[in-house]
Scaffold this motif. Structure first.
Motif, PDB file in Angstrom:
ATOM      1  N   ALA A 113      10.907  -3.341  -2.434  1.00 58.16           N
ATOM      2  CA  ALA A 113      10.697  -3.070  -3.861  1.00 58.16           C
ATOM      3  C   ALA A 113       9.593  -3.949  -4.430  1.00 58.16           C
ATOM      4  O   ALA A 113       8.764  -3.486  -5.228  1.00 58.16           O
ATOM      5  CB  ALA A 113      12.004  -3.285  -4.630  1.00 58.16           C
ATOM      6  N   ASN A 114       9.555  -5.216  -4.017  1.00 63.21           N
ATOM      7  CA  ASN A 114       8.510  -6.121  -4.506  1.00 63.21           C
ATOM      8  C   ASN A 114       7.125  -5.660  -4.048  1.00 63.21           C
ATOM      9  O   ASN A 114       6.165  -5.662  -4.827  1.00 63.21           O
ATOM     10  CB  ASN A 114       8.778  -7.548  -4.016  1.00 63.21           C
ATOM     11  N   MET A 115       7.009  -5.273  -2.781  1.00 60.13           N
ATOM     12  CA  MET A 115       5.724  -4.796  -2.269  1.00 60.13           C
ATOM     13  C   MET A 115       5.299  -3.514  -2.982  1.00 60.13           C
ATOM     14  O   MET A 115       4.121  -3.363  -3.351  1.00 60.13           O
ATOM     15  CB  MET A 115       5.809  -4.556  -0.757  1.00 60.13           C
ATOM     16  N   ALA A 116       6.250  -2.609  -3.180  1.00 63.23           N
ATOM     17  CA  ALA A 116       5.937  -1.344  -3.849  1.00 63.23           C
ATOM     18  C   ALA A 116       5.505  -1.581  -5.294  1.00 63.23           C
ATOM     19  O   ALA A 116       4.577  -0.927  -5.790  1.00 63.23           O
ATOM     20  CB  ALA A 116       7.139  -0.410  -3.793  1.00 63.23           C
ATOM     21  N   ASP A 117       6.159  -2.503  -5.976  1.00 56.89           N
ATOM     22  CA  ASP A 117       5.799  -2.803  -7.365  1.00 56.89           C
ATOM     23  C   ASP A 117       4.389  -3.385  -7.447  1.00 56.89           C
ATOM     24  O   ASP A 117       3.627  -3.068  -8.370  1.00 56.89           O
ATOM     25  CB  ASP A 117       6.802  -3.771  -7.971  1.00 56.89           C
ATOM     26  N   VAL A 122       5.643   4.642  -6.864  1.00 60.26           N
ATOM     27  CA  VAL A 122       6.758   5.232  -7.608  1.00 60.26           C
ATOM     28  C   VAL A 122       8.068   5.003  -6.861  1.00 60.26           C
ATOM     29  O   VAL A 122       8.096   4.627  -5.685  1.00 60.26           O
ATOM     30  CB  VAL A 122       6.528   6.744  -7.822  1.00 60.26           C
ATOM     31  N   ALA A 123       9.183   5.273  -7.550  1.00 56.96           N
ATOM     32  CA  ALA A 123      10.509   4.990  -6.997  1.00 56.96           C
ATOM     33  C   ALA A 123      10.813   5.845  -5.768  1.00 56.96           C
ATOM     34  O   ALA A 123      11.542   5.404  -4.872  1.00 56.96           O
ATOM     35  CB  ALA A 123      11.572   5.208  -8.072  1.00 56.96           C
ATOM     36  N   THR A 124      10.293   7.065  -5.713  1.00 60.99           N
ATOM     37  CA  THR A 124      10.581   7.931  -4.561  1.00 60.99           C
ATOM     38  C   THR A 124      10.044   7.336  -3.265  1.00 60.99           C
ATOM     39  O   THR A 124      10.655   7.489  -2.206  1.00 60.99           O
ATOM     40  CB  THR A 124       9.979   9.329  -4.778  1.00 60.99           C
ATOM     41  N   ILE A 125       8.909   6.656  -3.344  1.00 59.14           N
ATOM     42  CA  ILE A 125       8.351   6.023  -2.148  1.00 59.14           C
ATOM     43  C   ILE A 125       9.211   4.829  -1.742  1.00 59.14           C
ATOM     44  O   ILE A 125       9.459   4.602  -0.548  1.00 59.14           O
ATOM     45  CB  ILE A 125       6.896   5.591  -2.399  1.00 59.14           C
ATOM     46  N   ALA A 153       5.420  -1.693   7.469  1.00 60.73           N
ATOM     47  CA  ALA A 153       5.209  -0.430   8.185  1.00 60.73           C
ATOM     48  C   ALA A 153       6.088   0.680   7.608  1.00 60.73           C
ATOM     49  O   ALA A 153       5.656   1.834   7.500  1.00 60.73           O
ATOM     50  CB  ALA A 153       5.499  -0.621   9.671  1.00 60.73           C
ATOM     51  N   CYS A 154       7.316   0.342   7.227  1.00 59.34           N
ATOM     52  CA  CYS A 154       8.202   1.335   6.598  1.00 59.34           C
ATOM     53  C   CYS A 154       7.582   1.846   5.296  1.00 59.34           C
ATOM     54  O   CYS A 154       7.637   3.045   4.995  1.00 59.34           O
ATOM     55  CB  CYS A 154       9.571   0.724   6.325  1.00 59.34           C
ATOM     56  N   LEU A 155       6.998   0.940   4.524  1.00 54.33           N
ATOM     57  CA  LEU A 155       6.360   1.332   3.270  1.00 54.33           C
ATOM     58  C   LEU A 155       5.123   2.186   3.537  1.00 54.33           C
ATOM     59  O   LEU A 155       4.870   3.171   2.818  1.00 54.33           O
ATOM     60  CB  LEU A 155       5.983   0.087   2.468  1.00 54.33           C
ATOM     61  N   TYR A 156       4.355   1.847   4.560  1.00 55.03           N
ATOM     62  CA  TYR A 156       3.167   2.626   4.921  1.00 55.03           C
ATOM     63  C   TYR A 156       3.559   4.052   5.319  1.00 55.03           C
ATOM     64  O   TYR A 156       2.942   5.025   4.876  1.00 55.03           O
ATOM     65  CB  TYR A 156       2.435   1.937   6.065  1.00 55.03           C
ATOM     66  N   ILE A 157       4.599   4.171   6.146  1.00 50.67           N
ATOM     67  CA  ILE A 157       5.056   5.497   6.578  1.00 50.67           C
ATOM     68  C   ILE A 157       5.577   6.297   5.391  1.00 50.67           C
ATOM     69  O   ILE A 157       5.323   7.504   5.272  1.00 50.67           O
ATOM     70  CB  ILE A 157       6.146   5.353   7.656  1.00 50.67           C
ATOM     71  N   ALA A 158       6.316   5.633   4.489  1.00 46.52           N
ATOM     72  CA  ALA A 158       6.846   6.324   3.315  1.00 46.52           C
ATOM     73  C   ALA A 158       5.723   6.863   2.437  1.00 46.52           C
ATOM     74  O   ALA A 158       5.815   7.978   1.913  1.00 46.52           O
ATOM     75  CB  ALA A 158       7.732   5.369   2.512  1.00 46.52           C
ATOM     76  N   CYS A 159       4.657   6.093   2.270  1.00 47.28           N
ATOM     77  CA  CYS A 159       3.504   6.556   1.485  1.00 47.28           C
ATOM     78  C   CYS A 159       2.893   7.795   2.126  1.00 47.28           C
ATOM     79  O   CYS A 159       2.517   8.754   1.432  1.00 47.28           O
ATOM     80  CB  CYS A 159       2.460   5.450   1.377  1.00 47.28           C
ATOM     81  N   ARG A 160       2.781   7.782   3.451  1.00 51.54           N
ATOM     82  CA  ARG A 160       2.219   8.939   4.160  1.00 51.54           C
ATOM     83  C   ARG A 160       3.106  10.173   3.975  1.00 51.54           C
ATOM     84  O   ARG A 160       2.608  11.275   3.707  1.00 51.54           O
ATOM     85  CB  ARG A 160       2.093   8.608   5.646  1.00 51.54           C
ATOM     86  N   GLU A 162       5.195  10.857   1.608  1.00 49.40           N
ATOM     87  CA  GLU A 162       5.254  11.309   0.214  1.00 49.40           C
ATOM     88  C   GLU A 162       3.888  11.758  -0.301  1.00 49.40           C
ATOM     89  O   GLU A 162       3.723  11.962  -1.509  1.00 49.40           O
ATOM     90  CB  GLU A 162       5.792  10.190  -0.673  1.00 49.40           C
ATOM     91  N   ASP A 163       2.919  11.897   0.602  1.00 48.00           N
ATOM     92  CA  ASP A 163       1.562  12.351   0.242  1.00 48.00           C
ATOM     93  C   ASP A 163       0.897  11.441  -0.781  1.00 48.00           C
ATOM     94  O   ASP A 163       0.125  11.893  -1.630  1.00 48.00           O
ATOM     95  CB  ASP A 163       1.594  13.785  -0.294  1.00 48.00           C
ATOM     96  N   ARG A 164       1.219  10.146  -0.725  1.00 49.62           N
ATOM     97  CA  ARG A 164       0.556   9.137  -1.546  1.00 49.62           C
ATOM     98  C   ARG A 164       0.102   7.999  -0.632  1.00 49.62           C
ATOM     99  O   ARG A 164       0.539   6.865  -0.771  1.00 49.62           O
ATOM    100  CB  ARG A 164       1.497   8.598  -2.628  1.00 49.62           C
TER     101      ARG A 164
END
Length: 312
Positions: A113-117, A122-125, A153-160, A162-164
């Motif tokens: 959550a800290n990295m995403a913020d 967005v919350a979906t990622i 890496a989990c955050l990177y994959i999630a961005c991919r 979610e098309d962001r």
């Protein structure tokens, strides 16, 4: 006060509301017109421990299906006062002695959550990254590996997915010390583990140069006309056989577009904004230069204006 018809007074009279009892009383004869009424307005009472905390929130956080208890467990608050010192500290010690199976997950989700913020995601990622980490953690195969790299890496994959998409360098900038190489290895490891578990290839989503373009243009402070021209040029570049990464193509298109505008951007600034090395931008520009007439919209630059482009 408001006017309500009173059956005893036989007329509309002013009434008073007794909020403590929930009664509506006629001010002239004292008749209780309505008893035990329910106040449907918002309740702004403060339920915080500290007297100087004016936060009106009286509910906890949302449930989390990825945690064993749904994220609704009770946590002993910090002590407050002399008597509270003894009671709360004792309860706190007993709580800490108990084993919480979700402790590592909670810390991991908090880091994600800290990295995403910090990246403005967005919350979906965030939720998708949490799901990916939970699946990998359940496989018990990440012990002894770089935790920061795994989470990044989990955050990177999630961005991919979610098309962001975000570049590895952008993810690396918030990854608490994990290097690009470590994140890349962690990403390959996670994909391999999940593909074996699912028995099929993992959908990662396709990266296009346009996915990064607007963000790069915003960082460089380009005007709307230049941004629209760059977007159209990037779309046209997909019709060509340019064997370069989408990020390199986006950087080269920006370099080409800014050369034709009054607000020219130095190659160094474009490199800093996109995270692409200056040499890579030059090589990508060299591949795009022969197709400049096809790429640049006529509304942005005429054919004779293209002569102002520097020769690679």
């Amino acid at each position: 006060m408001s006017d309500i018809f009173c059956p005893d007074c036989k007329k509309h009279t002013e009434v008073a509301f007794d909020h403590s009892a929930g009664d509506t009383v006629c001010t002239e004869c004292g008749l209780v017109l309505e008893a035990h009424s329910v106040d449907e307005t918002s309740e702004w009472r403060t339920f915080a421990n500290e007297s100087n905390d004016n936060d009106p929130v009286r509910v906890g956080g949302p449930s989390n299906p990825l945690l064993t208890d749904g994220g609704l467990s009770t946590v002993i608050a910090k002590p407050n006062g002399a008597h509270g010192d003894f009671l709360s500290s004792s309860l706190g010690r007993w709580q800490n002695r108990g084993s919480n199976p979700d402790r590592s997950l909670i810390l991991a989700f908090r880091t994600i959550a800290n990295m995403a913020d910090r990246l403005g995601l967005v919350a979906t990622i965030k939720d998708r990254a949490n799901e990916i980490y939970k699946k990998v953690e359940d496989l018990k195969s990440i012990r002894g590996r770089n935790q920061d790299a795994i989470l990044a890496a989990c955050l990177y994959i999630a961005c991919r997915q979610e098309d962001r998409p975000r570049t590895v360098k952008e993810i690396c900038s918030v990854a608490n010390g994990a290097t690009k190489k470590e994140i890349g290895r962690a990403k390959e490891f996670i994909v391999k583990q999940l593909e074996v578990e699912m028995g099929q290839s993992m959908e990662m989503g396709t990266i296009h140069a346009g996915d990064f373009l607007r963000r790069f243009c915003s960082t460089l402070g380009m005007n709307n006309t230049a941004v629209k021209a760059a977007q159209e040029a990037v779309q046209r570049s997909e019709e060509l056989d340019i064997r370069r990464s989408p990020i390199s193509i986006a950087a080269a298109v920006i370099y080409m577009i800014t050369q034709l505008s009054e607000d020219k951007k130095p190659l160094k600034d474009i490199s800093l904004a996109t995270g692409v090395a200056e040499g890579t931008i030059r090589n990508s520009y060299k591949d795009l230069y022969p197709y400049a007439a096809r790429l640049i919209p006529n509304s942005y630059a005429k054919e004779e204006d293209l002569k102002n482009l520097c020769t690679p």
